[in-house]
Design a protein around this motif. Sequence first.
Motif, PDB file in Angstrom:
ATOM      1  N   PRO A 166      46.406  80.527   5.755  1.00  0.00           N
ATOM      2  CA  PRO A 166      47.665  79.940   6.205  1.00  0.00           C
ATOM      3  C   PRO A 166      47.904  78.503   5.733  1.00  0.00           C
ATOM      4  CG  PRO A 166      46.092  79.965   8.012  1.00  0.00           C
ATOM      5  CD  PRO A 166      45.462  80.713   6.857  1.00  0.00           C
ATOM      6  N   TYR A 167      46.873  77.802   5.292  1.00  0.00           N
ATOM      7  CA  TYR A 167      47.059  76.415   4.854  1.00  0.00           C
ATOM      8  C   TYR A 167      47.709  76.357   3.481  1.00  0.00           C
ATOM      9  CZ  TYR A 167      43.889  74.508   8.460  1.00  0.00           C
ATOM     10  OH  TYR A 167      43.288  74.130   9.630  1.00  0.00           O
ATOM     11  N   GLU A 168      48.479  75.303   3.260  1.00  0.00           N
ATOM     12  CA  GLU A 168      49.064  75.029   1.947  1.00  0.00           C
ATOM     13  C   GLU A 168      47.959  74.735   0.926  1.00  0.00           C
ATOM     14  OE1 GLU A 168      51.841  71.538  -0.057  1.00  0.00           O
ATOM     15  OE2 GLU A 168      51.979  71.889   2.090  1.00  0.00           O
ATOM     16  N   LEU A 169      46.911  74.049   1.371  1.00  0.00           N
ATOM     17  CA  LEU A 169      45.790  73.689   0.503  1.00  0.00           C
ATOM     18  C   LEU A 169      44.478  74.012   1.223  1.00  0.00           C
ATOM     19  CD1 LEU A 169      44.845  72.332  -2.148  1.00  0.00           C
ATOM     20  CD2 LEU A 169      44.897  70.161  -0.914  1.00  0.00           C
ATOM     21  N   PRO A 170      44.042  75.269   1.167  1.00  0.00           N
ATOM     22  CA  PRO A 170      42.814  75.648   1.878  1.00  0.00           C
ATOM     23  C   PRO A 170      41.570  75.027   1.253  1.00  0.00           C
ATOM     24  CG  PRO A 170      43.980  77.594   1.052  1.00  0.00           C
ATOM     25  CD  PRO A 170      44.675  76.391   0.509  1.00  0.00           C
ATOM     26  N   GLU A 171      40.626  74.725   2.118  1.00  0.00           N
ATOM     27  CA  GLU A 171      39.317  74.276   1.655  1.00  0.00           C
ATOM     28  C   GLU A 171      38.544  75.485   1.146  1.00  0.00           C
ATOM     29  OE1 GLU A 171      35.194  72.367   3.464  1.00  0.00           O
ATOM     30  OE2 GLU A 171      36.794  72.938   4.825  1.00  0.00           O
ATOM     31  N   LEU A 172      37.954  75.357  -0.018  1.00  0.00           N
ATOM     32  CA  LEU A 172      37.011  76.344  -0.523  1.00  0.00           C
ATOM     33  C   LEU A 172      36.020  75.604  -1.401  1.00  0.00           C
ATOM     34  CD1 LEU A 172      35.909  79.182  -0.822  1.00  0.00           C
ATOM     35  CD2 LEU A 172      37.520  79.535  -2.708  1.00  0.00           C
ATOM     36  N   ILE A 173      34.801  75.501  -0.907  1.00  0.00           N
ATOM     37  CA  ILE A 173      33.726  74.811  -1.618  1.00  0.00           C
ATOM     38  C   ILE A 173      32.582  75.801  -1.760  1.00  0.00           C
ATOM     39  CG2 ILE A 173      32.038  72.935  -1.497  1.00  0.00           C
ATOM     40  CD1 ILE A 173      34.115  71.411   0.219  1.00  0.00           C
ATOM     41  N   ALA A 174      32.085  75.977  -2.978  1.00  0.00           N
ATOM     42  CA  ALA A 174      30.993  76.914  -3.238  1.00  0.00           C
ATOM     43  C   ALA A 174      29.727  76.135  -3.593  1.00  0.00           C
ATOM     44  CB  ALA A 174      31.364  77.863  -4.364  1.00  0.00           C
ATOM     45  N   LEU A 175      28.671  76.409  -2.855  1.00  0.00           N
ATOM     46  CA  LEU A 175      27.383  75.767  -3.082  1.00  0.00           C
ATOM     47  C   LEU A 175      26.401  76.806  -3.614  1.00  0.00           C
ATOM     48  CD1 LEU A 175      27.239  73.939   0.356  1.00  0.00           C
ATOM     49  CD2 LEU A 175      27.966  72.975  -1.833  1.00  0.00           C
ATOM     50  N   PRO A 176      25.711  76.503  -4.698  1.00  0.00           N
ATOM     51  CA  PRO A 176      24.743  77.465  -5.233  1.00  0.00           C
ATOM     52  C   PRO A 176      23.525  77.582  -4.315  1.00  0.00           C
ATOM     53  CG  PRO A 176      24.651  75.411  -6.478  1.00  0.00           C
ATOM     54  CD  PRO A 176      25.788  75.280  -5.497  1.00  0.00           C
ATOM     55  N   VAL A 177      23.056  78.807  -4.152  1.00  0.00           N
ATOM     56  CA  VAL A 177      21.848  79.072  -3.371  1.00  0.00           C
ATOM     57  C   VAL A 177      20.731  79.323  -4.373  1.00  0.00           C
ATOM     58  CG1 VAL A 177      20.754  80.636  -1.719  1.00  0.00           C
ATOM     59  CG2 VAL A 177      23.177  80.035  -1.469  1.00  0.00           C
ATOM     60  N   ASP A 178      19.820  78.381  -4.487  1.00  0.00           N
ATOM     61  CA  ASP A 178      18.767  78.558  -5.484  1.00  0.00           C
ATOM     62  C   ASP A 178      17.469  79.087  -4.880  1.00  0.00           C
ATOM     63  OD1 ASP A 178      18.007  76.233  -4.205  1.00  0.00           O
ATOM     64  OD2 ASP A 178      17.664  75.084  -6.027  1.00  0.00           O
ATOM     65  N   ARG A 179      17.400  79.179  -3.545  1.00  0.00           N
ATOM     66  CA  ARG A 179      16.220  79.732  -2.888  1.00  0.00           C
ATOM     67  C   ARG A 179      16.634  80.409  -1.602  1.00  0.00           C
ATOM     68  NH1 ARG A 179      11.547  75.407  -4.134  1.00  0.00           N
ATOM     69  NH2 ARG A 179      12.545  74.676  -6.019  1.00  0.00           N
ATOM     70  N   GLY A 180      15.829  81.356  -1.192  1.00  0.00           N
ATOM     71  CA  GLY A 180      16.082  82.045   0.067  1.00  0.00           C
ATOM     72  C   GLY A 180      15.153  83.232   0.196  1.00  0.00           C
ATOM     73  N   HIS A 181      15.316  83.949   1.261  1.00  0.00           N
ATOM     74  CA  HIS A 181      14.527  85.158   1.498  1.00  0.00           C
ATOM     75  C   HIS A 181      14.980  86.207   0.484  1.00  0.00           C
ATOM     76  CE1 HIS A 181      12.371  88.251   3.528  1.00  0.00           C
ATOM     77  NE2 HIS A 181      13.430  88.832   4.048  1.00  0.00           N
TER      78      HIS A 181
END
Length: 109
Positions: free
Chosen positions: A80-95
């Motif tokens: 619904p926002y005119e300018l939505p937040e969308l930030i992508a962070l790389p996942v370099d480690r995890g289970h």
Amino acid sequence: MTAPEILLCLCTCPDAVSAQKLAEALVGERLAACVNRVPGVLSTYRWQGEVNTDGEELLLVKTTVARFDALKARLLELHPYELPELIALPVDRGHAAYLDWVRGATEDC
């Protein structure tokens, strides 16, 4: 070291209804494996020359690099926002098993 395949995306929504609609669409369309909704976030930001503080819900979206462009297009279409937040962070480690699940849950059928 290879580039990360998994992304953790951050997106804020103005309310629970829009957050749920986005979460269901992204997971239902296999653009995200999982979306966590964090209610009660207070965001302070500058918009159109004014400083504002509003309550929002934060979405934590797990996806892959391969699905990110489609996820972004759908999010921008539904948000619904005119300018939505969308930030992508790389996942370099995890289970490893969880990361494999993210890959499998977002495979294009």
